[in-house]
Scaffold this active site. Structure first.
Site, short mmCIF file in Angstrom:
data_model
loop_
_atom_site.label_atom_id
_atom_site.label_comp_id
_atom_site.label_asym_id
_atom_site.label_seq_id
_atom_site.Cartn_x
_atom_site.Cartn_y
_atom_site.Cartn_z
CB CYS A 100 1.34 50.15 5.18
SG CYS A 100 2.18 51.30 6.28
CG HIS A 397 -1.03 49.86 10.40
ND1 HIS A 397 -1.02 48.87 9.44
CD2 HIS A 397 -0.25 50.87 9.90
CE1 HIS A 397 -0.27 49.25 8.42
NE2 HIS A 397 0.21 50.45 8.68
CB CYS A 431 -2.01 54.68 1.85
SG CYS A 431 -2.41 54.70 3.62
#
Length: 445
Positions: A100, A397, A431
Site C-alpha cells: 500500500c 484504496h 501503513c
C-alpha cells in the site's frame, strides 16, 4: 577528472511537488472491470501530461510507478504506460512495489534523485485493479507442464502430461492474507482494534466524516485539477455523501466474527464472543481500482516552465514491525513507530503540523495509530486537521495508487489553506502489508 554523474557531497536541493493527477477510484468489478493496470496508469499519467504541458523532448527526467496485483504482462508497467501517453518516448521508467506504500516510495525514489541533482523532474505513481487480479495455474499443474517442457522426446513428454487430473485445473487466485500468519489484513486490524479498545461508534464516526469531507472537496471544486474523468466516472464511486454514523451502525460486522468452529476470527485469543466485533464494510476500505500520479521537480525546473510549486517534500521515514503472534505489534502499526522516530530526527512535534493525512485502510487502524502516537508522548492530533478532504474510507484504496493520491492532495491543501502561511507543514502516514509503513513531511511552498 569529470565529476558529472557521480554522487558528490553537496547540499541537497529542495524537491518541489508541482501537481498531481488521478482517475476516480472505482469499486472492484465496477466501471473499470475490463481495464488493465496499464489502462488505469496511462489515464492518470495522461492527465498529468496534459495539465502540466509535459509534451516535448525529455520534458520529464524519469517515471517511477508500480502495482501490487500484477500480471506477468505488467513486468514493465511504468515504461509501457509512458509509451502510451504524450510523454517523450525517450523517457526512462521503472517499476517499484511496497504494497500500500508503493507510490509513496515512488515519490521518495524520484525525490532523492532530484535532491542529489541527478534529475530535474520526475513523475511518481501507482495503479491497481482488484477487478483483474492475476489468476494462474495451480502449482501442481505448473510443475507438470514444466516437467513436460523439460522432457526429452515425445514419449517422455506425453508421459508427463498424462499425470494431469481434473483437480489440477483449479486455478490459483491471489489471497488476501499475510503469508506469515494466514490472516487477512482485516482480521489483523480487528485484533489491533480489540487490543487498543477501539469502539464501533468511533470507527463509524470516522468513516462518516471521511465521506463528508470528500464530498465537500468535490463540491467546492478542490479536486477539479487533481481528478481526470475516466471510463464514465467523474467522482470516486465509493463516495456516499449522505453517509452518517447512524447509517453505518446498521451494517453487520465482517471482521472479527467467530469462525464455524466457534473460535474468534481475529481480534485476540479467548473464547468465542469474548469481544463484540466492530469492523464492517462501512468502516473498512473496499477492494478498488484506480491510479494516481505526482509531478516532482527542482525549483529551477518549475520556474523555467512557469509552474508554481505547491509544497516541498522535506523528510521521510520508513518502518516495519514484528506482527507475529509472539510479538503482536500489529500488522498495520509501523507508522506508530516511524512517525515518532522521524519527528525526533527533525526536531518537530505533532503540534507543528497544520494538516495530517493518515491512510484509512480501516477506521480502527487510524484510531489505534492516533492512540499509539499519544502513548509515545506526541500531542493529540486535532481532528479538524485530519484527512480534511477525505481519505481511503471514502475514496477507496487501489493499493499502489493511495500514496500518490495523498501526496498530491496534501500538497494542494497546504497551498490553498487560508490559515497556513509559507512553511506550514503536513504529515503523511501510510501503513502497508507485511507490517510496514512509510511516512513523510510536506512543507508549503
Amino acid at each position: 577528472m569529470r565529476s558529472s554523474g557521480l554522487i558528490r557531497t553537496q547540499v541537497p536541493r529542495r524537491v518541489a511537488i508541482v501537481g498531481g493527477s488521478r482517475i476516480p477510484f472505482a469499486r472492484a468489478d465496477g466501471p473499470y472491470a475490463t481495464c488493465s493496470n496499464q489502462d488505469l496508469l496511462t489515464a492518470a499519467l495522461g492527465g498529468l501530461v496534459e495539465r502540466h504541458g509535459l509534451h516535448g523532448e525529455r520534458a520529464v527526467g524519469e517515471v517511477v510507478a508500480g502495482a501490487v496485483l500484477k500480471h506477468s504482462r505488467d513486468f514493465n508497467l511504468a515504461r509501457e504506460s509512458v509509451l502510451s501517453t504524450g510523454l517523450d518516448p525517450r523517457t526512462p521508467a521503472y517499476d517499484i512495489q511496497q504494497a500500500c506504500a508503493t507510490s509513496l516510495q515512488a515519490v521518495i525514489a524520484v525525490a532523492n534523485k532530484i535532491a542529489l541533482g541527478q534529475l530535474e523532474s520526475g513523475v511518481a505513481g501507482g495503479a491497481d485493479t482488484a477487478s483483474d487480479p492475476p489468476i494462474g495455474l495451480n502449482d501442481r499443474m505448473r510443475h507438470i507442464l514444466l516437467a513436460a517442457r523439460r522432457a526429452e522426446g515425445g514419449t517422455a513428454r506425453v508421459r508427463e502430461l498424462a499425470r494431469v487430473r481434473p483437480k489440477h485445473f483449479v486455478p490459483e487466485v491471489p489471497r488476501n492474507a499475510e503469508p506469515r500468519t494466514g490472516r487477512s489484513m482485516g482480521e489483523h486490524a480487528a485484533r489491533t482494534a480489540r487490543e487498543w479498545g477501539i469502539t464501533r461508534q468511533a470507527q463509524d464516526e470516522l468513516a462518516a466524516l471521511s465521506h463528508r469531507n470528500l464530498a465537500s472537496a468535490y463540491d467546492s471544486g478542490f479536486l477539479h485539477d487533481l481528478v481526470v474523468p475516466f471510463n464514465g466516472l467523474a467522482r470516486d464511486q465509493n463516495l456516499r455523501p449522505g453517509t452518517t454514523a447512524q447509517k453505518l451502525a446498521a451494517l453487520p460486522p465482517v471482521f472479527g466474527l467467530p469462525d464455524a468452529e466457534g473460535h474468534p476470527g481475529a481480534p485476540a485469543e479467548g473464547p468465542a464472543g469474548a469481544a463484540e466485533p466492530t469492523m464492517t464494510a462501512g468502516n473498512s476500505t473496499p477492494l478498488s481500482d484506480g491510479a494516481a500520479t505526482v509531478l516532482l521537480a527542482s525549483e529551477e525546473w518549475a520556474e523555467r516552465r512557469g509552474l508554481r510549486p505547491l509544497a516541498y517534500l522535506t523528510a521521510y521515514e520508513t518502518g516495519a514491525v514484528d506482527f507475529t503472534e509472539e510479538a503482536g505489534e500489529g500488522l498495520l502499526m509501523a507508522p506508530a513507530y516511524a512517525v515518532p522516530r522521524m519527528l525526533r530526527r527533525v526536531g518537530l512535534g505533532m503540534e507543528d503540523f497544520e494538516l495530517v493525512e493518515i491512510h484509512e485502510a480501516f477506521a480502527s487502524q487510524v484510531l489505534a495509530t492516533l492512540s499509539a502516537w499519544e502513548k509515545q508522548g506526541l500531542a493529540p492530533v486535532d481532528r479538524g486537521r485530519l484527512n480534511v478532504a477525505g481519505s481511503s474510507l471514502a475514496t477507496g484504496h487501489p493499493f499502489a495508487a493511495t500514496g500518490a493520491r495523498i501526496v498530491a492532495t496534501l500538497a494542494k491543501l497546504l497551498a490553498e489553506r487560508e490559515s497556513a502561511g509559507p512553511g506550514a507543514l503536513g504529515l503523511i502516514s501510510v501503513c502497508a502489508a507485511g507490517g510496514q509503513g512509510v511516512t513523510a513531511i510536506l512543507e508549503r511552498a
